[in-house]
Design a protein around this motif. Structure first.
Motif, PDB file in Angstrom:
ATOM      1  N   GLU A  58     -15.678  15.112   5.716  1.00 41.03           N
ATOM      2  CA  GLU A  58     -14.877  14.440   6.481  1.00 41.03           C
ATOM      3  C   GLU A  58     -13.905  13.431   5.932  1.00 41.03           C
ATOM      4  O   GLU A  58     -12.741  13.327   6.134  1.00 41.03           O
ATOM      5  N   GLN A  59     -14.195  13.048   4.492  1.00 41.01           N
ATOM      6  CA  GLN A  59     -13.299  12.166   3.511  1.00 41.01           C
ATOM      7  C   GLN A  59     -12.144  12.929   3.352  1.00 41.01           C
ATOM      8  O   GLN A  59     -11.092  12.554   3.342  1.00 41.01           O
TER       9      GLN A  59
ATOM     10  N   SER B 116     -10.953  15.663   4.692  1.00 43.93           N
ATOM     11  CA  SER B 116      -9.954  15.775   6.006  1.00 43.93           C
ATOM     12  C   SER B 116      -9.296  14.503   6.504  1.00 43.93           C
ATOM     13  O   SER B 116      -7.975  14.511   6.959  1.00 43.93           O
ATOM     14  N   TYR B 117      -9.720  13.335   6.271  1.00 39.52           N
ATOM     15  CA  TYR B 117      -9.119  12.167   6.480  1.00 39.52           C
ATOM     16  C   TYR B 117      -7.985  12.004   5.496  1.00 39.52           C
ATOM     17  O   TYR B 117      -6.956  11.486   5.881  1.00 39.52           O
TER      18      TYR B 117
ATOM     19  N   GLU C 278      -5.204  14.296   6.632  1.00 40.89           N
ATOM     20  CA  GLU C 278      -4.599  13.849   7.846  1.00 40.89           C
ATOM     21  C   GLU C 278      -3.562  12.533   7.748  1.00 40.89           C
ATOM     22  O   GLU C 278      -2.648  12.346   8.475  1.00 40.89           O
TER      23      GLU C 278
ATOM     24  N   ASN D  20     -15.243   7.243  10.637  1.00 37.31           N
ATOM     25  CA  ASN D  20     -14.095   7.658  11.489  1.00 37.31           C
ATOM     26  C   ASN D  20     -14.056   6.481  12.738  1.00 37.31           C
ATOM     27  O   ASN D  20     -14.776   7.004  13.790  1.00 37.31           O
TER      28      ASN D  20
ATOM     29  N   LYS E 211     -11.125   4.342   8.426  1.00 35.99           N
ATOM     30  CA  LYS E 211     -10.165   5.359   7.619  1.00 35.99           C
ATOM     31  C   LYS E 211      -8.969   4.559   7.082  1.00 35.99           C
ATOM     32  O   LYS E 211      -8.625   4.539   5.908  1.00 35.99           O
TER      33      LYS E 211
ATOM     34  N   ILE F  30      -9.445   4.789   3.137  1.00 37.77           N
ATOM     35  CA  ILE F  30      -8.494   5.854   2.423  1.00 37.77           C
ATOM     36  C   ILE F  30      -7.429   5.269   1.478  1.00 37.77           C
ATOM     37  O   ILE F  30      -7.367   5.804   0.365  1.00 37.77           O
TER      38      ILE F  30
END
Length: 402
Positions: free
Chosen positions: A24-25, A27-28, A31, A212, A386, A390
Motif C-alpha cells: 500500500e505504501q 501504491s500511495y 499515486e 489510507n 497519506k 508520504i
C-alpha cells in the motif's frame, strides 16, 4: 526519480495480508508523485510455491517450480509509474536461520529484478528496503554493486528478534551490517528508534506507517446498548487476547450490555474460543475469524471503540486505522501505541494487567461522550494519513540523492 523497493515480506495468494502495508505504501507514493517511478522487487516472499519446509511433497514442488521459472523475470504493471518485478528464488518458511536461509539465491533474484527495472526506467536513484533482514541485506549487496544509496525502514519488534541475538549480546552480522552501511534508517515509532540506537546504530528518523484516509473513513455510531468493542489481530500470544478475555470477565460482572467482536485467525483461535466458553463469555464475545480489509473497515465504523492489549508493538497499524474511523482506542504501553494514543483519542493500560484493562474499558464506556469523533479523525489526518506521511518519505529519498 527512480526508486527500487525491496520488501522483506509481501502479499501472496496463500498469504494475502502479509506485507500489505508495504504494498500500500508503494501504491500511495506512486499515486501522489506521478513523476516518480517505483519498482517493487519480489522473489517469492510468503509464496508457498517456492517455500522449503518439513513437508517433503511441498519441498519437491518448490524445487520443481523454481527449476521451471528461475530464469524468468515477470513484470506486472500496477500503474504507469509502479511495477512489480518477480524472479523466483527458493525460500524457507522461516526468513532467517543460522544453518541456512538461501540469501545468495534471494540476492541473485533481486539482481535480475534490478536489471529489468533499469532496462525499463533507467538508473535507480534510491533503494528502499523494508526491514533490515532479508531486505536490508539484499539492498546492501545491490548498493555495493551499483553504487546506489539505500534506506532501511525498520519494522521489527521487539528489536532485534531473538534469533538475531548472539551469545555475547551482540547482533548477528546479517542484521547489523545492513544497518551499519545504510545511508539512512527509518523507524516506525520513537520506541523502535531508541531500541536501534541503544545497540549502537545510527539514530533513525521516525516516520510512522501510513494509513489510507480515503479508505478508512468515519461514520456516526449511535450510543445505544449494547456498547460495542472491536478487536483485530493475528491471534498470537503477544497480542494479549488472554488478558482481554480476563478483562471482559471482570467487566460483564457489572456491565451486561456490552459486546466484543474479535477478528483475526491463527492457530490459537480455537484455544481462545474454549477459554471464552470456560469463562462464561459466550453471550458477550463474537469471534469473526480472519477478515478482509473491507470487513475490517466495516467493523471499525460499526463499533463504538477499539481495544487490543498487546504485549509489544513496533507501531500498531490497527490503532491508527481505528482513529482514522473516528473511534477511540484502548491500547497498552508496549512501545508503538504511545505515539498513536493520546488524551483525545483513547487510553493506555498497563501490559499484561487485565484488572487495569478492565478499568480502562469501564472508564471509556462511562465517559464515551468525552471522546469527540471529529477531533479523533483530525488528529489522525495530521499524523498518519497519506498526505502527512508520504511527503516525509520523499524527503528522505531527496536527501540521499543530494
Amino acid at each position: 526519480m527512480n526508486v527500487f523497493i525491496i520488501p522483506s515480506w509481501y502479499p501472496s495468494a496463500n498469504s494475502p495480508i502479509a506485507g500489505i502495508f508495504f504494498k500500500e505504501q508503494a501504491s500511495y507514493i506512486a499515486e501522489m508523485y506521478e513523476r516518480l517511478n517505483i519498482g517493487v522487487s519480489l522473489w517469492g516472499q510468503n509464496n508457498a510455491q517456492y517455500a522449503l519446509n518439513k513437508n517433503p511433497f511441498s519441498t519437491l514442488k518448490a524445487f520443481y517450480n523454481f527449476g521451471k521459472n528461475r530464469k524468468l523475470t515477470q513484470v506486472t504493471p500496477l500503474r504507469d509509474n509502479l511495477i512489480e518485478l518477480f524472479t523466483p528464488s527458493l525460500t524457507f518458511e522461516w526468513p532467517f536461520n543460522v544453518k541456512g536461509d538461501n540469501i545468495a539465491g534471494m540476492i541473485n533474484a533481486n539482481f535480475a529484478n534490478f536489471e529489468s527495472y533499469q532496462a525499463r526506467y533507467g538508473k535507480v536513484d534510491v533503494i528502499h528496503a523494508h526491514v533490515s533482514y532479508p531486505a536490508g541485506y539484499i539492498a546492501m549487496a545491490l548498493a555495493q554493486q551499483y553504487k546506489v544509496p539505500y534506506v532501511i525502514t525498520e519494522h521489527m519488534g521487539p528489536f532485534p528478534f531473538e534469533k538475531f541475538l548472539l551469545r555475547d549480546g551482540g547482533i548477528h552480522p546479517k542484521l547489523a551490517l545492513p544497518l551499519e552501511n545504510s545511508s539512512k534508517v527509518v523507524a516506525v515509532s520513537p520506541k523502535l528508534a531508541n531500541d536501534i540506537t541503544d545497540f549502537g546504530f545510527q539514530q533513525p528518523v521516525f516516520i510512522p506507517n501510513v494509513i489510507n484516509e480515503d479508505f478508512f473513513t468515519p461514520t456516526y455510531t449511535p450510543v445505544d446498548a449494547p456498547f460495542h468493542f472491536f478487536t483485530l489481530a493475528m491471534l498470537y500470544p503477544e497480542k494479549g487476547i488472554d488478558d482481554l478475555l480476563e478483562a471482559i470477565r471482570i467487566v460483564i460482572k457489572n456491565k451486561q450490555k456490552v459486546v466484543f467482536s474479535i477478528g483475526g485467525g491463527g492457530q490459537l483461535l480455537q484455544h481462545y474460543k474454549a477459554k471464552a466458553k470456560e469463562l462464561g463469555l459466550e453471550q458477550h464475545v463474537d469471534w469473526l475469524g480472519e477478515i478482509s480489509r473491507s470487513k475490517a473497515r466495516e467493523m471499525y465504523r460499526k463499533c463504538h471503540a477499539f481495544v487490543l492489549p498487546s504485549h509489544g508493538e513496533t507501531f500498531g497499524v490497527v490503532y491508527a486505522e481505528a482513529i482514522a474511523c473516528g473511534k477511540p482506542v484502548i491500547a497498552t504501553r508496549c512501545g508503538g501505541p504511545e505515539c498513536i494514543v493520546d488524551e483525545y483519542n483513547g487510553l493506555l493500560a498497563e501490559v499484561q494487567d487485565p484488572q487495569d484493562l478492565a478499568q480502562k474499558i469501564f472508564y471509556l464506556m462511562e465517559n464515551y461522550s468525552a471522546f469527540d469523533s471529529d477531533r479523533i479523525r483530525k488528529g489522525f489526518e495530521d499524523k498518519f494519513s497519506k498526505r502527512a506521511v508520504i511527503p516525509q518519505i520523499i524527503e528522505v529519498y531527496k536527501s540521499l540523492i543530494k
